[in-house]
Design a protein around this motif. Structure first.
Motif, PDB file in Angstrom:
ATOM      1  N   UNK A 121       0.828  -1.208   0.000  1.00 60.71           N
ATOM      2  CA  UNK A 121       0.000   0.000   0.000  1.00 60.71           C
ATOM      3  C   UNK A 121       0.865   1.261   0.000  1.00 60.71           C
ATOM      4  N   UNK A 122       1.941   1.238   0.781  1.00 62.58           N
ATOM      5  CA  UNK A 122       2.846   2.391   0.813  1.00 62.58           C
ATOM      6  C   UNK A 122       3.554   2.553  -0.534  1.00 62.58           C
ATOM      7  N   UNK A 123       3.871   1.436  -1.181  1.00 57.90           N
ATOM      8  CA  UNK A 123       4.497   1.508  -2.500  1.00 57.90           C
ATOM      9  C   UNK A 123       3.556   2.137  -3.507  1.00 57.90           C
ATOM     10  N   UNK A 124       2.263   1.813  -3.405  1.00 56.80           N
ATOM     11  CA  UNK A 124       1.288   2.410  -4.317  1.00 56.80           C
ATOM     12  C   UNK A 124       1.147   3.908  -4.075  1.00 56.80           C
ATOM     13  N   UNK A 125       1.086   4.311  -2.813  1.00 57.99           N
ATOM     14  CA  UNK A 125       1.015   5.735  -2.499  1.00 57.99           C
ATOM     15  C   UNK A 125       2.226   6.470  -3.053  1.00 57.99           C
ATOM     16  N   UNK A 126       3.408   5.856  -2.939  1.00 58.15           N
ATOM     17  CA  UNK A 126       4.623   6.465  -3.479  1.00 58.15           C
ATOM     18  C   UNK A 126       4.554   6.555  -4.998  1.00 58.15           C
ATOM     19  N   UNK A 127       4.081   5.500  -5.657  1.00 58.87           N
ATOM     20  CA  UNK A 127       3.977   5.512  -7.121  1.00 58.87           C
ATOM     21  C   UNK A 127       3.000   6.584  -7.587  1.00 58.87           C
ATOM     22  N   UNK A 128       1.891   6.745  -6.884  1.00 59.18           N
ATOM     23  CA  UNK A 128       0.911   7.773  -7.272  1.00 59.18           C
ATOM     24  C   UNK A 128       1.509   9.171  -7.104  1.00 59.18           C
ATOM     25  N   UNK A 129       2.253   9.382  -6.033  1.00 62.54           N
ATOM     26  CA  UNK A 129       2.876  10.689  -5.814  1.00 62.54           C
ATOM     27  C   UNK A 129       3.830  11.026  -6.947  1.00 62.54           C
ATOM     28  N   UNK A 130       4.599  10.032  -7.383  1.00 66.37           N
ATOM     29  CA  UNK A 130       5.519  10.241  -8.498  1.00 66.37           C
ATOM     30  C   UNK A 130       4.751  10.488  -9.789  1.00 66.37           C
ATOM     31  N   UNK A 131       3.684   9.714 -10.023  1.00 65.14           N
ATOM     32  CA  UNK A 131       2.886   9.886 -11.234  1.00 65.14           C
ATOM     33  C   UNK A 131       2.271  11.279 -11.293  1.00 65.14           C
ATOM     34  N   UNK A 132       1.806  11.762 -10.158  1.00 64.21           N
ATOM     35  CA  UNK A 132       1.213  13.088 -10.113  1.00 64.21           C
ATOM     36  C   UNK A 132       2.253  14.161 -10.418  1.00 64.21           C
TER      37      UNK A 132
END
Length: 399
Positions: A379-390
């Motif tokens: 879940x933390x990896x997904x939050x990190x990936x979304x932050x980078x994508x944004x």
């Protein structure tokens, strides 16, 4: 090529909170996953239904006795040959040998269901096989609208896909003139194949409307977007550090693309001990002979959507860890997935992955954040990936 259009990415956090409050977590159209700051992930209900299991082929592969009598003179409906291998079925009819001479007619219909390794229907495999079947034919394909999830016609051959089921119709009419030259009437072939395909689709339970055949030439393309020349410059170091990756090294690839013929590149950033990494890839899809750039990009995005939702990229023993979510607020469409998986080179080394895909017109973007499970949850990896994508979307806006 024009620059990435502005106003593609909009924060929907306040609106999400209001909707979630009014409708509740179970009935809301989307919710937020995260700490409530700018990195919160705007999750959205999956807009696509899961594929249903195929009950098997309809009688005579869906071809009615009336159609057989009309299109294959002299052939009786009971004369079809059926070949079954696993989930593949073939029915065929031909003009009786007693009628050979100036006219020879053959009709073949095949139906197959693509399945994943756990024997569940696989839409992503079906989409991949559908594309392979097109490439294996010499036909000049044109899209057919109103038949199924996707359909094409070329001469007397029609291919269509509904969920994980693929149908192929081949209608062949051979006429010989006085000089015994082979004559192929394309209108007869195409009209006959489309008529059979429509009947097969209805027999499979589809609602078939008025069919129309279109080409890329008569579809609107619009201005195409180009991928950045330096992918490694699209994400700021501050954002990478905030997700737990202090970039000690980066590896760019300038000839990397997920779609054949697309232009683009990728960049992978590694932490100081190479245990954590961020991978970003951007592909600019060009126009094709039978489909516009946007349609090609949308189709590949959809294939990746199903592939991720099915967990096709995860080793079997870790597939139960998959968390898949549609996203709101990135480009024209977006999804994310989080999972744990073992390395292909060493399955004992299990890592957490967060992956985000989004599409803007003809651009396809993929972001992956990877870290050992002891250091980061999926879940933390997904939050990190979304932050980078944004952040990536913002940098592309100003490119």
């Amino acid at each position: 090529m024009k620059a990435w259009p502005r106003a593609r990415v909009r924060g929907l956090l306040i609106f999400a909170i209001v909707v979630g409050t009014l409708l509740g977590a179970g009935a809301g159209s989307f919710l937020l996953w995260g700490s409530g700051d700018d990195s919160a992930v705007p999750l959205m209900r999956d807009p696509l239904p899961k594929p249903s299991r195929w009950a098997g082929p309809p009688a005579s592969c869906g071809v009615s006795p009336e159609t057989i009598r009309e299109l294959v003179p002299g052939a009786e409906p009971g004369e079809q040959r059926v070949r079954e291998t696993a989930r593949f079925f073939l029915c065929s009819w031909s003009t009786p040998s007693s009628l050979y001479g100036k006219r020879r007619v053959t009709l073949r219909v095949s139906l197959s269901e693509e399945q994943s390794s756990d024997k569940k229907p696989s839409v992503s495999d079906a989409m991949g096989f559908f594309e392979t079947m097109q490439n294996n034919h010499a036909s000049q394909w044109r899209d057919v609208v109103g038949l199924a999830d996707e359909a094409v016609v070329g001469g007397g051959t029609v291919l269509f896909r509904t969920e994980a089921v693929i149908a192929e119709v081949e209608y062949e009419v051979r006429l010989w003139d006085q000089e015994l030259k082979l004559i192929d009437d394309e209108h007869v072939l195409t009209d006959g194949a489309l008529k059979v395909a429509a009947g097969v689709a209805r027999a499979l339970g589809l609602e078939v409307g008025k069919l129309s055949v279109v080409t890329a030439a008569n579809q609107s393309t619009g201005d195409l977007l180009s991928a950045p020349e330096d992918i490694c410059a699209t994400v700021s170091e501050d954002v990478l550090v905030s997700t737990g990756v202090t970039p000690a090294a980066s590896m760019p690839l300038t000839r990397f693309a997920y779609v054949e013929g697309a232009a683009g590149g990728s960049c992978t950033w590694y932490d100081t001990d190479y245990t954590r990494s961020v991978h970003v890839a951007v592909s600019a899809v060009p126009d094709g002979a039978s489909a516009t750039a946007e349609r090609k990009a949308a189709r590949h995005y959809l294939m990746e959507y199903h592939r991720a939702r099915e967990g096709a990229m995860i080793l079997d023993e870790h597939r139960g860890s998959l968390r898949f979510h549609a996203l709101r607020g990135l480009g024209d469409e977006a999804f994310a997935c989080a999972y744990v998986d073992g390395r292909r080179s060493d399955r004992s080394k299990v890592e957490a992955y967060g992956v985000v895909w989004f599409r803007v017109h003809n651009l396809l973007v993929r972001v992956e954040h990877r870290a050992p499970t002891g250091e980061l949850t999926e879940e933390s990896a997904l939050t990190a990936a979304y932050k980078i994508a944004k952040d990536l979307a913002g940098s592309l806006e100003t490119a």
